[in-house]
Design a protein around this motif. Structure first.
Motif: not given
Lengths: 387, 144
Positions: A149-150, A259-260, A298-300, A370-373
């Motif tokens: 993802x990175x 997406x996170x 970004x999503x926040x 924890x994001x991207x989960x």
């Protein structure tokens, strides 16, 4: 019984962060000591705790803790299902649900990890996410999945400097934090760039460690909190979930890939509170690796993919002068890794005025799970309840 | 090892068994709904679009585009330790509405990037691959 109008944190406790496998105490004992410390701060007898919540496949279930704590009455015991560290603030959301509904009155949220009980954290937190569609090909670690993802985060246009800034700000804050495992590392650009590669594009200093540790926060109603402490820290909102289907191998096939999972929880949090990113004085981000928190920010709503390089600079991310201080204890990278629980503790610590990296006049602190989960979570803390 | 969510005993009862079984015959099969023709990957028991439980399998050409990739420098997976550093690719299959498969990358890496075209080679089962037949992927130019 009158339903509570709000929820507040009244105490926190945290053990030292030991190197993985090096805790002198068994996992449950670490946790009991953290809970005791939190109860002492809260001015309550630990036997009064009537609710227990954890996440991330924690093995220390509530009923097993009632023996050594002498629990008078067990009223709530739950574990967040799935999502690993994505559930760190979801556990806080479950505590909030328990208290606001009147199911329980005094709920402890906690996480404990010691290799002597749980094994390697990298395996213990996975909860079967890496099925044979991964393992047959040599993939069986969060570093590899988040490396994929990175790679896309960078391909989408986020500059590598944004990831480096998150690492450097974390280590800067750790430098002022006596208990931080990374306190002696002066993370310069050169040290960061030259550090060994773990999973391209992830370097050593992009990566969290594995630690033996436990931490706990005790929540109760805002009404009771006012009687217990002069410094209740109010839970302004919490939320968890995901937008659309997500799980393990499906995560390779959903869009947006990077997406996170924070967007829907964040939307509900902002809607519920009427607050937004501009009202937040500090953010405690989950940083298992430095790429995912960029997606979280970004999503926040703190930045966009396009301006991430301008917003996420070292100067901007450090207390006391930066506009967006993150991870004021050093966080998962440099304070120590407790699957995100340390971040919630630091939020309460900061707002109580007890952080080693104070943020002037800080009134609102956001904790990002924890994001991207496959599911993620947020909790928003304030020194005052919502007006 | 952590338990796996899709684990079923015997192995033939798994929802993705036809995929592994097909690879053993040098055939790439991807799940597709018989009711509404939606490609479904990873395989599952119910079509989320039309609700059908009647999910079939269709052959797909093992050729795709690199959606993302990583190079692993640590022996996270003991069976792969001797290959470190090794590269994995997430391959998007145009022939299956963009379904993405994970796989090991082999061969020359020069020019490998997001968007590279890769072709798959069927590999016999080994202890490394959990005794499963798998596809490995190489840059199309190198495979030609």
């Amino acid at each position: 019984m009158k339903r509570p109008t709000g929820v507040a944190a009244v105490g926190y406790g945290a053990t030292p962060y030991y190197r993985r496998g090096q805790s002198p105490h068994a996992e449950r004992k670490l946790l009991l000591m953290a809970i005791d410390e939190a109860a002492t701060m809260a001015g309550i007898d630990a036997a009064e705790i009537d609710g227990f919540v954890s996440y991330g496949a924690d093995l220390e279930d509530g009923p097993r803790l009632t023996g050594p704590l002498g629990t008078k009455e067990l009223r709530w015991s739950s574990l967040v299902w799935g999502g690993g560290g994505g559930g760190s603030s979801a556990a806080i959301a479950q505590a909030e649900a328990a208290i606001l509904s009147g199911q329980a009155e005094t709920v402890v949220v906690y996480r404990a990890t010691a290799e002597s009980t749980s094994g390697r954290l990298s395996s213990a937190v996975i909860q079967g996410v890496f099925g044979i569609q991964y393992r047959a090909h040599g993939i069986d670690s969060p570093a590899q999945a988040l490396g994929l993802r990175t790679q896309r985060i960078l391909a989408n246009g986020v500059p590598p400097s944004a990831l480096r800034a998150i690492a450097r700000a974390s280590y800067f804050h750790a430098g002022n934090t006596p208990h931080a495992v990374g306190r002696d590392v002066d993370l310069t650009d050169e040290l960061y760039e030259g550090s060994r590669r773990i999973v391209d594009p992830i370097r050593l200093y992009d990566s969290s460690r594995e630690n033996d540790a436990a931490a706990a926060i005790i929540f109760t109603s805002a009404e009771r909190a006012a009687d217990l402490t002069e410094k209740p820290i109010h839970l302004l909102a919490s939320a968890y979930g995901a937008q659309g289907p997500r799980w393990g191998e499906l995560d390779e096939n959903h869009e947006p890939y990077t997406a996170s999972s924070q967007a829907s929880a964040a939307r509900r949090m902002w809607d519920r509170t009427g607050l937004g990113p501009d009202d937040v004085d500090a953010v405690q981000l989950y940083v298992n690796f430095t790429g995912p928190p960029v997606s979280a920010l970004v999503d926040l709503g703190f930045c966009t993919v396009e301006d991430a390089g301008e917003v996420l600079t070292y100067e901007n991310l450090v207390a006391p002068t930066g506009a967006l201080p993150i991870n004021t204890s050093g966080g998962d990278l440099a304070e120590g890794f407790l699957h995100g629980m340390g971040n919630a503790v630091e939020a309460v610590r900061l707002l109580r005025g007890e952080s080693y990296n104070p943020v002037p006049d800080a009134k609102v602190c956001l904790v990002s799970g924890g994001p991207i989960s496959e599911l993620s979570s947020v909790s928003l803390f304030g020194t005052e309840p919502l007006g | 090892m952590a338990n796996e969510r899709d684990e079923v005993h015997p192995f033939e009862g798994r929802v993705d068994f036809p995929y592994w079984d097909g690879l053993g015959r040098d055939e790439l099969l991807v799940q597709r709904c018989t009711g509404c023709a939606r490609w479904s990957w990873p395989a599952d028991w119910r079509c989320p679009r039309c609700g059908s439980y009647d999910l079939g399998w269709e052959p797909v050409e093992p050729r795709g585009v690199v959606y993302s990739w990583v190079r692993t420098h640590l022996a996270f997976v003991p069976a792969y330790a001797e290959l470190v550093p090794y590269v994995n690719v997430l391959v998007e299959l145009p022939g299956a509405d963009g379904a993405r498969l994970m796989g090991l990358f082999t061969g020359p890496e020069e020019g490998l990037e997001v968007g590279s075209v890769v072709t798959g080679t069927f590999q016999a089962p080994s202890a490394r691959t959990l005794d499963l037949s798998v596809l490995t992927w190489s840059l199309e130019v190198a495979a030609a």
